[in-house]
Design a protein around this motif. Structure first.
Motif, PDB file in Angstrom:
ATOM      1  N   ARG A  32     -15.055   6.259   8.144  1.00 52.37           N
ATOM      2  CA  ARG A  32     -13.914   5.806   7.353  1.00 52.37           C
ATOM      3  C   ARG A  32     -14.121   6.304   5.937  1.00 52.37           C
ATOM      4  NH1 ARG A  32     -11.703   0.197   8.336  1.00 52.37           N
ATOM      5  NH2 ARG A  32     -10.532   0.813  10.114  1.00 52.37           N
ATOM      6  N   ALA A  33     -13.094   6.907   5.370  1.00 55.17           N
ATOM      7  CA  ALA A  33     -13.229   7.475   4.034  1.00 55.17           C
ATOM      8  C   ALA A  33     -12.018   7.130   3.185  1.00 55.17           C
ATOM      9  CB  ALA A  33     -13.383   8.985   4.115  1.00 55.17           C
ATOM     10  N   ALA A  34     -12.234   7.056   1.889  1.00 57.46           N
ATOM     11  CA  ALA A  34     -11.142   6.827   0.950  1.00 57.46           C
ATOM     12  C   ALA A  34     -11.545   7.402  -0.403  1.00 57.46           C
ATOM     13  CB  ALA A  34     -10.846   5.343   0.810  1.00 57.46           C
ATOM     14  N   ASN A  35     -10.562   7.884  -1.131  1.00 59.17           N
ATOM     15  CA  ASN A  35     -10.767   8.392  -2.482  1.00 59.17           C
ATOM     16  C   ASN A  35      -9.623   7.926  -3.352  1.00 59.17           C
ATOM     17  OD1 ASN A  35     -13.145  10.298  -2.309  1.00 59.17           O
ATOM     18  ND2 ASN A  35     -11.879  10.984  -0.600  1.00 59.17           N
ATOM     19  N   VAL A  36      -9.943   7.546  -4.572  1.00 55.08           N
ATOM     20  CA  VAL A  36      -8.944   7.103  -5.531  1.00 55.08           C
ATOM     21  C   VAL A  36      -9.205   7.851  -6.832  1.00 55.08           C
ATOM     22  CG1 VAL A  36      -8.045   5.146  -6.846  1.00 55.08           C
ATOM     23  CG2 VAL A  36      -8.848   4.799  -4.513  1.00 55.08           C
ATOM     24  N   ALA A  37      -8.137   8.342  -7.463  1.00 53.01           N
ATOM     25  CA  ALA A  37      -8.263   9.008  -8.759  1.00 53.01           C
ATOM     26  C   ALA A  37      -7.157   8.508  -9.680  1.00 53.01           C
ATOM     27  CB  ALA A  37      -8.158  10.513  -8.595  1.00 53.01           C
ATOM     28  N   VAL A  38      -7.492   8.300 -10.930  1.00 52.85           N
ATOM     29  CA  VAL A  38      -6.483   7.962 -11.935  1.00 52.85           C
ATOM     30  C   VAL A  38      -6.590   8.975 -13.068  1.00 52.85           C
ATOM     31  CG1 VAL A  38      -6.371   5.502 -11.412  1.00 52.85           C
ATOM     32  CG2 VAL A  38      -7.983   6.299 -13.115  1.00 52.85           C
ATOM     33  N   THR A  39      -5.448   9.261 -13.677  1.00 49.14           N
ATOM     34  CA  THR A  39      -5.405  10.242 -14.760  1.00 49.14           C
ATOM     35  C   THR A  39      -5.116   9.531 -16.073  1.00 49.14           C
ATOM     36  OG1 THR A  39      -3.087  10.688 -14.271  1.00 49.14           O
ATOM     37  CG2 THR A  39      -4.719  12.163 -13.282  1.00 49.14           C
ATOM     38  N   MET A  40      -6.057   8.719 -16.457  1.00 49.53           N
ATOM     39  CA  MET A  40      -6.010   7.993 -17.724  1.00 49.53           C
ATOM     40  C   MET A  40      -7.414   7.482 -17.995  1.00 49.53           C
ATOM     41  SD  MET A  40      -4.297   4.417 -16.613  1.00 49.53           S
ATOM     42  CE  MET A  40      -5.397   3.076 -16.266  1.00 49.53           C
ATOM     43  N   GLN A  41      -7.687   7.071 -19.176  1.00 50.20           N
ATOM     44  CA  GLN A  41      -8.978   6.448 -19.453  1.00 50.20           C
ATOM     45  C   GLN A  41      -8.844   4.983 -19.061  1.00 50.20           C
ATOM     46  OE1 GLN A  41     -11.503   8.393 -20.395  1.00 50.20           O
ATOM     47  NE2 GLN A  41     -12.813   6.665 -19.988  1.00 50.20           N
ATOM     48  N   PRO A  42      -9.407   4.581 -17.920  1.00 44.73           N
ATOM     49  CA  PRO A  42      -9.170   3.236 -17.400  1.00 44.73           C
ATOM     50  C   PRO A  42      -9.974   2.162 -18.130  1.00 44.73           C
ATOM     51  CG  PRO A  42     -10.649   4.403 -15.957  1.00 44.73           C
ATOM     52  CD  PRO A  42     -10.218   5.377 -17.008  1.00 44.73           C
ATOM     53  N   SER A  43      -9.393   0.975 -18.165  1.00 38.93           N
ATOM     54  CA  SER A  43     -10.098  -0.199 -18.673  1.00 38.93           C
ATOM     55  C   SER A  43     -11.069  -0.679 -17.603  1.00 38.93           C
ATOM     56  CB  SER A  43      -9.089  -1.312 -18.978  1.00 38.93           C
ATOM     57  OG  SER A  43      -8.485  -1.754 -17.782  1.00 38.93           O
TER      58      SER A  43
END
Length: 60
Positions: A32-43
């Motif tokens: 089982r695999a998952a990837n998450v990416a955000v394009t901001m400097q996260p809190s």
């Protein structure tokens, strides 16, 4: 790294960051695999939500 999952077990992978981006990802031993990416400097709260999304995806 091998963080624990909420249902038990661990996943293998890592997150990463560079200014403006943050990622989390990896796979479990049962493929089982998952990837998450955000394009901001996260809190810190956003980083915790990202971890939760990855955990939920792997546990269902």
């Amino acid at each position: 790294m091998s963080p624990p999952l909420s249902y038990g077990g661990v996943y293998w992978g890592h997150g990463g960051s560079v200014t403006g981006y943050e990622t989390r990802g990896g796979a479990t031993e049962d493929d089982r695999a998952a990837n998450v990416a955000v394009t901001m400097q996260p809190s810190q709260a956003t980083k915790e939500r990202m971890d939760g999304v990855v955990d939920t995806a792997r546990c269902r």
